[in-house]
Scaffold this active site. Structure first.
Site, PDB file in Angstrom:
ATOM      1  N   GLU A  68       0.819  -1.205   0.000  1.00 50.36           N
ATOM      2  CA  GLU A  68       0.000   0.000   0.000  1.00 50.36           C
ATOM      3  C   GLU A  68       0.853   1.253   0.000  1.00 50.36           C
ATOM      4  O   GLU A  68       1.943   1.270   0.564  1.00 50.36           O
ATOM      5  CB  GLU A  68      -0.844   0.057   1.285  1.00 50.36           C
ATOM      6  CG  GLU A  68      -1.668  -1.171   1.524  1.00 50.36           C
ATOM      7  CD  GLU A  68      -2.261  -1.187   2.928  1.00 50.36           C
ATOM      8  OE1 GLU A  68      -2.922  -2.169   3.255  1.00 50.36           O
ATOM      9  OE2 GLU A  68      -2.053  -0.236   3.688  1.00 50.36           O
ATOM     10  N   CYS A  96       3.161   8.273   1.998  1.00 46.80           N
ATOM     11  CA  CYS A  96       3.503   7.210   2.934  1.00 46.80           C
ATOM     12  C   CYS A  96       3.745   5.956   2.102  1.00 46.80           C
ATOM     13  O   CYS A  96       2.858   5.529   1.357  1.00 46.80           O
ATOM     14  CB  CYS A  96       2.339   7.012   3.901  1.00 46.80           C
ATOM     15  SG  CYS A  96       2.564   5.663   5.050  1.00 46.80           S
ATOM     16  N   CYS A 140       5.340  -7.728   7.004  1.00 47.49           N
ATOM     17  CA  CYS A 140       6.326  -7.264   7.979  1.00 47.49           C
ATOM     18  C   CYS A 140       6.610  -8.410   8.933  1.00 47.49           C
ATOM     19  O   CYS A 140       5.705  -9.161   9.284  1.00 47.49           O
ATOM     20  CB  CYS A 140       5.789  -6.060   8.753  1.00 47.49           C
ATOM     21  SG  CYS A 140       6.989  -5.304   9.890  1.00 47.49           S
ATOM     22  N   CYS A 161       4.185  -6.745  15.653  1.00 52.30           N
ATOM     23  CA  CYS A 161       3.549  -5.889  16.668  1.00 52.30           C
ATOM     24  C   CYS A 161       2.053  -6.219  16.705  1.00 52.30           C
ATOM     25  O   CYS A 161       1.384  -6.196  15.667  1.00 52.30           O
ATOM     26  CB  CYS A 161       3.768  -4.409  16.343  1.00 52.30           C
ATOM     27  SG  CYS A 161       5.524  -3.973  16.204  1.00 52.30           S
ATOM     28  N   CYS A 220      -0.818  -3.980  15.069  1.00 57.58           N
ATOM     29  CA  CYS A 220      -0.632  -3.525  13.690  1.00 57.58           C
ATOM     30  C   CYS A 220      -1.150  -4.582  12.715  1.00 57.58           C
ATOM     31  O   CYS A 220      -0.814  -5.765  12.818  1.00 57.58           O
ATOM     32  CB  CYS A 220       0.850  -3.259  13.447  1.00 57.58           C
ATOM     33  SG  CYS A 220       1.260  -2.934  11.717  1.00 57.58           S
ATOM     34  N   CYS A 262      -1.716   1.421   8.796  1.00 60.11           N
ATOM     35  CA  CYS A 262      -0.788   0.362   8.468  1.00 60.11           C
ATOM     36  C   CYS A 262      -1.396  -0.999   8.098  1.00 60.11           C
ATOM     37  O   CYS A 262      -1.863  -1.735   8.956  1.00 60.11           O
ATOM     38  CB  CYS A 262       0.095   0.182   9.699  1.00 60.11           C
ATOM     39  SG  CYS A 262       1.570  -0.729   9.402  1.00 60.11           S
TER      40      CYS A 262
END
Ligand code: SAH
Length: 400
Positions: free
Chosen positions: A141, A154, A161, A165, A168, A392
């Site tokens: 994105e 952004c 990832c 976390c 997220c 995110c």
């Protein structure tokens, strides 16, 4: 879709940069002391390699690639001006190139890397989010946000990832692969083209700021992110000519990579996603904290500030009754007092299925007040794009 092209994976030499190799630094670190969930995707299957693109290469590499095609090396600068200065990769828009050279050159050096899968906009069109599909089917994105005085893009640095976390959306699905330098740059060029076209309300404009706050941990894809920063900030025709000071690299706190970035002597801003001032809580909110503790991450940040003169940005997502207590604000304030620092409080954007939500307004106000009482500058981030899954990884998550 801003960038459309005929594409053919080029034969010949591999990209000059380390393309999809993780930094050994980070790989070693992740093997040691971090939950096993953090690094599995890389081990499972070899990363696919996107086709070589002009933006992967420094100018010398572009000249060499063009010479291999039997073309004069000065075409590297012509082609680069089209891509970095006019945001086009379309052969028929390159009237300064001989007709019979246009297709071979664009096919070899400007292959299509990203295809727009979905476009969403809000704020009357001044916030636009694009979900991109890569050549091998991964989803990433990027978001363009136009403000009265600037346009911020952004961008994503990885598909998925590995940092896990728990609040997220991207962290929930794990790492698919690193993006190549050109895949990162192409997100910005696509936005620049929309702005130059006048497609974004407010008249023709330019991308002024870049934040590496899309999908991925930029410092876990160090070589490609660094090359992308150079491409974005080098002047045309080498790159896009965006100011280094307007680029922010955001990290969970990979300490050796922060030190390495400091040594590059760039003027980019470092943002550290802290989210908790104490190791006990940060170990759960940002699992890589089990490897590098709050004090080590902050020491690395202060060294970065000393080396670059740049103010550190501390990111802190306010999560109701989890990290928003007054005592944590005081502890954070005491850790940051007197430093070259600014705190960016982000009201948590709840991810689907999460039990967590944003702090109550009174708790948020008290958090701000206590930080300010320690003399620490603080702003609460606006929540642009929230209605289009701006946080995110949420768009990619809903597409899966
Ligand atoms: N991996 C990098 C950059 C990507 S995320 C990093 O962690 O810094 C950019 C910022 O958005 C980070 O501070 C991240 O913690 C934060 N973030 C992620 N999910 C969020 C959510 N649901 N609500 C609020 N902030 C979030």
């Amino acid at each position: 879709m801003p960038l459309t092209l005929t594409s053919a994976p080029p034969a010949g030499e591999p990209p000059a940069d380390e393309a999809l190799a993780d930094t050994p630094l980070v790989g070693d670190a992740l093997a040691d002391g971090v939950p096993s969930g953090l690094a599995p995707a890389r081990a499972r299957r070899p990363a696919a390699k996107p086709p070589r693109h002009l933006a992967d290469l420094p100018m010398a590499g572009r000249r060499a690639a063009i010479a291999e095609l039997g073309q004069p090396p000065f075409r590297a600068s012509q082609l680069s001006r089209h891509f970095f200065g006019r945001y086009t990769d379309q052969a028929d828009e390159m009237s300064d190139l001989p007709r019979d050279a246009r297709d071979p050159l664009t096919q070899a050096l400007l292959p299509r890397l990203l295809t727009a899968e979905r476009e969403l906009s809000c704020d009357d069109g001044s916030t636009r989010k694009t979900l991109w599909r890569t050549f091998d089917g991964a989803l990433v994105e990027s978001v363009l946000m136009r403000y009265p005085d600037r346009v911020t893009m952004c961008v994503s640095s990885q598909a998925g990832c590995g940092m896990a976390c728990p609040f997220c959306a991207t962290g929930q699905a794990g790492l698919t692969r690193n993006l190549s330098t050109a895949e990162i740059v192409a997100q910005v060029v696509a936005g620049a083209r929309l702005l130059a076209d006048g497609t974004v309300p407010g008249g023709p404009g330019r991308v002024s700021n870049i934040v590496f706050m899309g999908m991925g941990e930029p410092l876990a894809n160090y070589a490609n992110v660094l090359a992308a920063v150079r491409r974005l900030t080098d002047p045309v025709p080498e790159g896009m000519g965006i100011s280094q000071r307007s680029v922010t690299v955001s990290t969970v706190g990979l300490v050796p990579a922060i030190a390495r970035l400091a040594a590059e002597r760039l003027s980019v801003t470092l943002a550290v996603s802290l989210h908790a001032p104490d190791d006990e809580l940060r170990d759960t909110l940002v699992p890589v904290n089990r490897r590098w503790k709050v004090s080590e991450v902050l020491d690395a940040a202060w060294s970065y500030a000393a080396a670059t003169g740049r103010r550190i940005s501390i990111e802190y997502a306010l999560i109701r009754d989890i990290n928003d207590q007054a005592w944590r604000a005081d502890l954070l304030g005491s850790l940051l007092a007197g430093r070259l620092v600014h705190v960016n409080l982000i009201p948590l954007n709840p991810t689907p299925g999460s039990k967590w939500t944003a702090s109550r307004p009174a708790a948020q106000r008290e958090f701000v007040r206590r930080l300010e009482a320690h003399g620490v500058p603080v702003t609460v981030r606006d929540t642009r794009g929230r209605e289009i899954d701006g946080a995110c990884g949420q768009l990619a998550a809903s597409a899966r």
